[in-house]
Design an enzyme around this catalytic site. Structure first.
Site, short mmCIF file in Angstrom:
data_model
loop_
_atom_site.label_atom_id
_atom_site.label_comp_id
_atom_site.label_asym_id
_atom_site.label_seq_id
_atom_site.Cartn_x
_atom_site.Cartn_y
_atom_site.Cartn_z
CB SER A 1 -23.15 -14.36 -66.67
OG SER A 1 -23.57 -13.23 -65.93
CD GLU B 1 -17.05 -12.42 -62.79
OE1 GLU B 1 -17.79 -12.14 -63.93
OE2 GLU B 1 -17.04 -13.68 -62.57
CG HIS C 1 -19.54 -10.28 -66.33
ND1 HIS C 1 -19.52 -11.21 -65.38
CD2 HIS C 1 -20.83 -10.45 -66.96
CE1 HIS C 1 -20.84 -12.06 -65.60
NE2 HIS C 1 -21.38 -11.11 -66.54
#
Length: 488
Positions: free
Chosen positions: A192, A317, A410
């Site tokens: 991320s 995600e 995610h």
């Protein structure tokens, strides 16, 4: 067996602790050195300045517990357990090694995510014991977050959080041999914002001597435009009632600045597409100093072309944002209105919907999640590969559907990367029985890449080629990012 182990670093001696590894293969134990400071505490006169290397100390420093983190409280950003630790000395490294007396072991340096305003290197998921089991020295680093780390201040050094990454990596170059690692075999990895961080470093001329390979998981690039960074800094100063200077912000307490920052960055339905289009307001900024241009422009110019790169993303995600009540509400929203709000241009909708027909059939909530995932994360993958032309690049997709959510959300791939499926808080993210065979595949490829600079599937050359798919059965597929082509 002795419980403790000492190592001499450039600044002084540190004491770690031996622990067993898991899995029944490779090294049976590893040593953890937690909370070693690489810089002075960024408080007082150092609060909004570039990091200052840690001064030498006398005697032995106990490195047995995680040190203070830049994250305060529980921001509730992800499902990864990332605890906050109170304290001022927040710039630290955690080192995990199979044998500090070894020589020449490959090194993995992990940069945590959290949107550049949250996250913690103290997560039990980031423990390097299972990379140690497989012969890899592992380091997790901390850095200043939010406005302290990335906010524009008229007379302060820019990109202070980026400068923290650089100093931490300098620490690795100077000290990792004392822990059995090879400073000439350093791979940087992150997820991320951490994935964005390693891509930023890949495109930064000043960082090239600090690492030799990059593994980017769901990379969220910063590349904040200069005007946007300055406008945000001035607006936050105005909200605090101070001048946008070091002296002005020094009068604002940490708690108040965090509260103002949270209010200024609050995401809602109207700001979601702005965030997708323009990125986060706090993050690595194009400052004409460390970052003279965007990461993609730097990669196209050949920066980092000698560094092998693995890059990929999970399939869905953002879909968690459209579960529960949000999914119910979307039933009443016409698809055309929804796609317009999500910023999907009319000119490409037919092509995009045809390429994602399998997701569109599952309903508007799943489609909305896929659109935002593609715009924020997945289209970055083939774009970066194309930017690097014939540089050594490998692409993957993480497609395994969580046993809890039913899609690849995610953060789901992080425990597979670290091979820590027996870790805490796993069921809320992955369900009750995440497949160990998938962790063996993904973690094994990561070990191979860190060790040999090749993860084990064909390179992506000239903007085309094979993509590794991590799913119920791992497989390699040609053109596996075709569904995002309309967005590229």
């Amino acid at each position: 067996m002795t419980e403790y182990v000492d190592v001499q670093t450039a600044a002084g001696r540190v004491r770690g602790r031996w622990r067993p590894t898991t899995g029944g293969r490779g090294a049976s134990r590893s040593a953890a050195f937690l909370g070693i400071p690489f810089a002075e505490a960024p408080i007082g006169d150092l609060r909004f300045q570039a990091p200052v290397p840690k001064a030498p100390w006398e005697g032995v420093l106990d490195a047995l517990e995680f040190a203070a983190t830049a994250q305060r409280g529980d921001p509730g950003v992800t499902l990864i357990p990332e605890p906050s630790v109170e304290g001022d000395s927040t710039l630290n490294v955690n080192v995990f090694t199979p044998d500090p007396t070894a020589a020449g072991l490959p090194v993995l340096v992990w940069i945590h995510g959290g949107g550049y305003f949250a996250g913690s290197p103290a997560s039990p998921w980031y423990d390097g014991r299972n990379f140690n089991r497989d012969g890899v020295v592992t380091v997790s680093i901390s850095y200043r977050l939010g406005f302290d780390g990335f906010g524009w201040i008229a007379d302060a050094p820019s990109n202070r959080g980026v400068r923290d990454w650089l100093l931490a990596l300098e620490w690795v170059q100077q000290n990792i041999a004392a822990f059995g690692g090879d400073p000439g075999r350093v791979t940087i990895a992150g997820q991320s914002a951490g994935g964005g961080a390693v891509l930023t470093l890949l495109g930064m001329e000043a960082a090239q001597h600090l690492f030799h390979g990059v593994y980017a998981i769901s990379g969220a690039l910063g590349d904040v435009a200069p005007a946007r960074a300055e406008a945000f800094g001035r607006a936050l100063a105005a909200a605090a009632g101070v001048e946008p200077t070091v002296a002005g912000f020094a009068t604002v307490t940490e708690d108040r600045l965090l509260a103002l920052q949270k209010k200024a960055t609050q995401l809602g339905p109207s700001s979601m597409t702005t965030m997708i289009d323009e990125g986060l307001p706090l993050g690595p900024a194009i400052d004409g100093d460390l970052l003279a241009r965007s990461t993609r422009e730097s990669l196209r110019a050949g920066v980092g072309a000698d560094k092998p790169l693995v890059i990929g993303a999970a399939d869905d995600e953002f879909t968690m944002a459209f579960t529960g009540k949000a999914a119910t509400a979307l039933r009443w929203v016409p698809q055309s209105v929804l796609l317009n709000r999500l910023g999907l241009p009319r000119s490409i909708r037919a092509e995009y919907l045809a390429a994602n027909a399998d997701i569109a059939r599952l309903g508007k909530a799943r489609l909305a999640g896929r659109v935002l995932t593609d715009r924020m994360f997945r289209r970055t993958v083939p774009r970066i590969a194309a930017d690097r032309a014939d540089a050594p690049t490998w692409l993957y997709r993480f497609s395994w559907p969580s046993g809890h959510f039913g899609f690849a959300e995610h953060c789901l791939d992080v425990p597979f990367f670290f091979d820590c499926l027996d870790g805490p808080s796993m069921e809320a993210l992955a369900g009750p029985n995440p497949p160990q065979t998938l962790a063996d595949d993904l973690h094994g490829a990561a070990v191979a890449f860190v060790t040999t600079a090749d993860p084990g599937w064909p390179r992506h050359e000239g903007g085309a080629g094979t993509v590794r798919i991590y799913d119920v059965q791992t497989r390699d597929v040609a053109d596996a990012y075709a569904s995002v082509r309309a967005l590229i």
